[in-house]
Design a protein around this motif. Structure first.
Motif, PDB file in Angstrom:
ATOM      1  N   GLU A  87       0.828  -1.204   0.000  1.00 56.51           N
ATOM      2  CA  GLU A  87       0.000   0.000   0.000  1.00 56.51           C
ATOM      3  C   GLU A  87       0.864   1.256   0.000  1.00 56.51           C
ATOM      4  OE1 GLU A  87      -2.662  -0.670   3.296  1.00 56.51           O
ATOM      5  OE2 GLU A  87      -4.069  -1.793   2.039  1.00 56.51           O
ATOM      6  N   ARG A  88       1.939   1.247   0.776  1.00 54.41           N
ATOM      7  CA  ARG A  88       2.855   2.393   0.795  1.00 54.41           C
ATOM      8  C   ARG A  88       3.554   2.539  -0.556  1.00 54.41           C
ATOM      9  NH1 ARG A  88       2.438   6.463   2.860  1.00 54.41           N
ATOM     10  NH2 ARG A  88       2.888   7.225   0.830  1.00 54.41           N
ATOM     11  N   LEU A  89       4.050   1.438  -1.092  1.00 53.67           N
ATOM     12  CA  LEU A  89       4.760   1.452  -2.370  1.00 53.67           C
ATOM     13  C   LEU A  89       3.881   1.996  -3.485  1.00 53.67           C
ATOM     14  CD1 LEU A  89       7.435   0.502  -3.823  1.00 53.67           C
ATOM     15  CD2 LEU A  89       6.156  -1.568  -4.391  1.00 53.67           C
ATOM     16  N   PHE A  90       2.637   1.505  -3.570  1.00 55.95           N
ATOM     17  CA  PHE A  90       1.743   1.926  -4.637  1.00 55.95           C
ATOM     18  C   PHE A  90       1.295   3.375  -4.462  1.00 55.95           C
ATOM     19  CE2 PHE A  90       0.330  -2.763  -5.216  1.00 55.95           C
ATOM     20  CZ  PHE A  90       1.534  -3.055  -5.837  1.00 55.95           C
ATOM     21  N   ARG A 145       7.194   6.166 -12.365  1.00 57.98           N
ATOM     22  CA  ARG A 145       7.214   7.544 -11.896  1.00 57.98           C
ATOM     23  C   ARG A 145       7.172   7.550 -10.375  1.00 57.98           C
ATOM     24  NH1 ARG A 145       7.283  10.795 -15.926  1.00 57.98           N
ATOM     25  NH2 ARG A 145       7.012  12.677 -14.696  1.00 57.98           N
ATOM     26  N   ALA A 146       7.886   8.517  -9.812  1.00 63.16           N
ATOM     27  CA  ALA A 146       7.912   8.714  -8.357  1.00 63.16           C
ATOM     28  C   ALA A 146       7.032   9.916  -8.045  1.00 63.16           C
ATOM     29  CB  ALA A 146       9.346   8.949  -7.891  1.00 63.16           C
ATOM     30  N   HIS A 147       5.787   9.664  -7.658  1.00 62.71           N
ATOM     31  CA  HIS A 147       4.891  10.790  -7.410  1.00 62.71           C
ATOM     32  C   HIS A 147       4.671  11.064  -5.931  1.00 62.71           C
ATOM     33  CE1 HIS A 147       1.500   8.108  -6.548  1.00 62.71           C
ATOM     34  NE2 HIS A 147       1.973   7.379  -7.531  1.00 62.71           N
ATOM     35  N   GLY A 148       5.043  10.151  -5.082  1.00 64.97           N
ATOM     36  CA  GLY A 148       4.899  10.355  -3.641  1.00 64.97           C
ATOM     37  C   GLY A 148       6.259  10.585  -2.997  1.00 64.97           C
ATOM     38  N   GLU A 199      11.531  12.802  -1.851  1.00 64.78           N
ATOM     39  CA  GLU A 199      10.481  13.512  -2.579  1.00 64.78           C
ATOM     40  C   GLU A 199      10.514  13.105  -4.051  1.00 64.78           C
ATOM     41  OE1 GLU A 199       8.028  15.329  -1.559  1.00 64.78           O
ATOM     42  OE2 GLU A 199       8.652  15.429   0.546  1.00 64.78           O
ATOM     43  N   GLY A 200       9.406  12.544  -4.534  1.00 66.37           N
ATOM     44  CA  GLY A 200       9.353  12.097  -5.917  1.00 66.37           C
ATOM     45  C   GLY A 200       9.087  13.206  -6.918  1.00 66.37           C
ATOM     46  N   ARG A 201       8.197  14.107  -6.570  1.00 60.65           N
ATOM     47  CA  ARG A 201       7.842  15.237  -7.439  1.00 60.65           C
ATOM     48  C   ARG A 201       7.430  14.794  -8.846  1.00 60.65           C
ATOM     49  NH1 ARG A 201      12.910  17.518  -5.337  1.00 60.65           N
ATOM     50  NH2 ARG A 201      12.396  18.477  -3.348  1.00 60.65           N
ATOM     51  N   ASP A 202       6.812  13.636  -8.933  1.00 58.40           N
ATOM     52  CA  ASP A 202       6.309  13.078 -10.190  1.00 58.40           C
ATOM     53  C   ASP A 202       7.400  12.940 -11.256  1.00 58.40           C
ATOM     54  OD1 ASP A 202       4.186  11.881 -11.536  1.00 58.40           O
ATOM     55  OD2 ASP A 202       3.771  13.695 -12.661  1.00 58.40           O
ATOM     56  N   ARG A 203       8.608  12.645 -10.817  1.00 58.21           N
ATOM     57  CA  ARG A 203       9.731  12.478 -11.746  1.00 58.21           C
ATOM     58  C   ARG A 203       9.808  11.033 -12.248  1.00 58.21           C
ATOM     59  NH1 ARG A 203      14.291  15.391  -8.074  1.00 58.21           N
ATOM     60  NH2 ARG A 203      12.948  14.559  -6.440  1.00 58.21           N
ATOM     61  N   PRO A 204      10.323  10.849 -13.460  1.00 61.61           N
ATOM     62  CA  PRO A 204      10.559   9.487 -13.939  1.00 61.61           C
ATOM     63  C   PRO A 204      11.654   8.838 -13.087  1.00 61.61           C
ATOM     64  CG  PRO A 204      11.458  11.083 -15.485  1.00 61.61           C
ATOM     65  CD  PRO A 204      10.746  11.857 -14.414  1.00 61.61           C
ATOM     66  N   LEU A 205      11.565   7.531 -12.993  1.00 63.10           N
ATOM     67  CA  LEU A 205      12.515   6.793 -12.162  1.00 63.10           C
ATOM     68  C   LEU A 205      12.788   5.437 -12.796  1.00 63.10           C
ATOM     69  CD1 LEU A 205      14.053   6.785  -9.422  1.00 63.10           C
ATOM     70  CD2 LEU A 205      11.975   5.826  -8.393  1.00 63.10           C
ATOM     71  N   GLU A 206      14.039   5.001 -12.680  1.00 61.87           N
ATOM     72  CA  GLU A 206      14.452   3.692 -13.195  1.00 61.87           C
ATOM     73  C   GLU A 206      15.553   3.167 -12.283  1.00 61.87           C
ATOM     74  OE1 GLU A 206      14.960   3.047 -17.586  1.00 61.87           O
ATOM     75  OE2 GLU A 206      17.065   2.900 -16.947  1.00 61.87           O
ATOM     76  N   PHE A 207      15.427   1.911 -11.864  1.00 67.66           N
ATOM     77  CA  PHE A 207      16.457   1.332 -11.009  1.00 67.66           C
ATOM     78  C   PHE A 207      16.460  -0.187 -11.145  1.00 67.66           C
ATOM     79  CE2 PHE A 207      12.657   2.124  -8.468  1.00 67.66           C
ATOM     80  CZ  PHE A 207      12.404   0.889  -7.888  1.00 67.66           C
ATOM     81  N   ARG A 208      17.602  -0.748 -10.805  1.00 68.39           N
ATOM     82  CA  ARG A 208      17.755  -2.207 -10.854  1.00 68.39           C
ATOM     83  C   ARG A 208      17.211  -2.846  -9.590  1.00 68.39           C
ATOM     84  NH1 ARG A 208      23.679  -3.140 -11.496  1.00 68.39           N
ATOM     85  NH2 ARG A 208      23.066  -5.300 -11.357  1.00 68.39           N
ATOM     86  N   LEU A 209      16.718  -4.056  -9.754  1.00 71.89           N
ATOM     87  CA  LEU A 209      16.203  -4.884  -8.653  1.00 71.89           C
ATOM     88  C   LEU A 209      16.817  -6.270  -8.757  1.00 71.89           C
ATOM     89  CD1 LEU A 209      12.400  -4.266  -9.192  1.00 71.89           C
ATOM     90  CD2 LEU A 209      13.645  -3.570  -7.172  1.00 71.89           C
ATOM     91  N   LEU A 210      17.013  -6.884  -7.626  1.00 66.51           N
ATOM     92  CA  LEU A 210      17.401  -8.284  -7.599  1.00 66.51           C
ATOM     93  C   LEU A 210      16.431  -8.981  -6.653  1.00 66.51           C
ATOM     94  CD1 LEU A 210      19.552 -10.339  -8.615  1.00 66.51           C
ATOM     95  CD2 LEU A 210      20.668 -10.010  -6.402  1.00 66.51           C
ATOM     96  N   HIS A 211      15.697  -9.942  -7.190  1.00 64.48           N
ATOM     97  CA  HIS A 211      14.761 -10.734  -6.396  1.00 64.48           C
ATOM     98  C   HIS A 211      15.332 -12.136  -6.200  1.00 64.48           C
ATOM     99  CE1 HIS A 211      11.776  -7.768  -7.789  1.00 64.48           C
ATOM    100  NE2 HIS A 211      11.031  -8.165  -6.773  1.00 64.48           N
ATOM    101  N   VAL A 212      15.242 -12.634  -4.988  1.00 60.24           N
ATOM    102  CA  VAL A 212      15.481 -14.047  -4.710  1.00 60.24           C
ATOM    103  C   VAL A 212      14.148 -14.575  -4.195  1.00 60.24           C
ATOM    104  CG1 VAL A 212      16.775 -15.752  -3.389  1.00 60.24           C
ATOM    105  CG2 VAL A 212      17.909 -13.648  -4.155  1.00 60.24           C
ATOM    106  N   ILE A 213      13.534 -15.469  -4.960  1.00 58.46           N
ATOM    107  CA  ILE A 213      12.188 -15.951  -4.682  1.00 58.46           C
ATOM    108  C   ILE A 213      12.240 -17.439  -4.393  1.00 58.46           C
ATOM    109  CG2 ILE A 213       9.860 -16.252  -5.619  1.00 58.46           C
ATOM    110  CD1 ILE A 213      10.537 -13.328  -5.450  1.00 58.46           C
TER     111      ILE A 213
END
Length: 139
Positions: free
Chosen positions: A57-60, A89-92, A98-112
């Motif tokens: 909920e926080r993430l979304f 986009r980082a709007h929150g 502070e996101g300020r509705d800026r575009p955002l891109e980052f790497r993730l590594l999941h271990v599932i």
């Protein structure tokens, strides 16, 4: 034991629900007693769907228009490692910035790790916070 194709389907389903900001859908991919651990998250790992709900909920609320592109996957007995690139986009205030509705891109590594019934039993996520900080400088 799950096949790589079965693990791919489940993780792609999970990512699809995340892209649609569908908390209920995401939670349905997790086992009832799943451990959800975003490494470095201030409150630490969550245990079970109810605690994972708080994270999602926080993430979304903070990120939108999300898309995850998997770059590489490695498979083992009922587990996979997924290297991905997140776009949106980082709007929150994602990750306290502070996101300020800026575009955002980052790497993730999941271990599932998957349960024998095909649900996600344990999810570890490593996020490239340095990339996030470069793109969301605070003034």
């Amino acid at each position: 034991m799950l096949t790589p194709a079965e693990m791919d389907r489940k993780l792609d389903e999970h990512f699809g629900f995340e892209a649609r900001d569908d908390v209920e859908g995401v939670l349905a991919t997790l086992a009832c007693d799943a451990v959800h651990d975003v490494v470095g998250w201030p409150s630490g790992p969550s245990y079970g769907r109810a605690e994972a709900r708080v994270f999602y909920e926080r993430l979304f609320a903070d990120l939108s228009e999300s898309r995850v592109d998997s770059l590489r996957r490695l498979y083992g007995e009922n587990f996979l490692v997924d290297e991905s690139l997140w776009h949106g986009r980082a709007h929150g205030r994602p990750f306290g910035l502070e996101g300020r509705d800026r575009p955002l891109e980052f790497r993730l590594l999941h271990v599932i790790e998957f349960t024998n019934t095909g649900e996600i039993g344990h999810e570890n996520v490593w996020i490239d916070f340095a990339a996030i900080m470069r793109q969301l400088p605070q003034e």
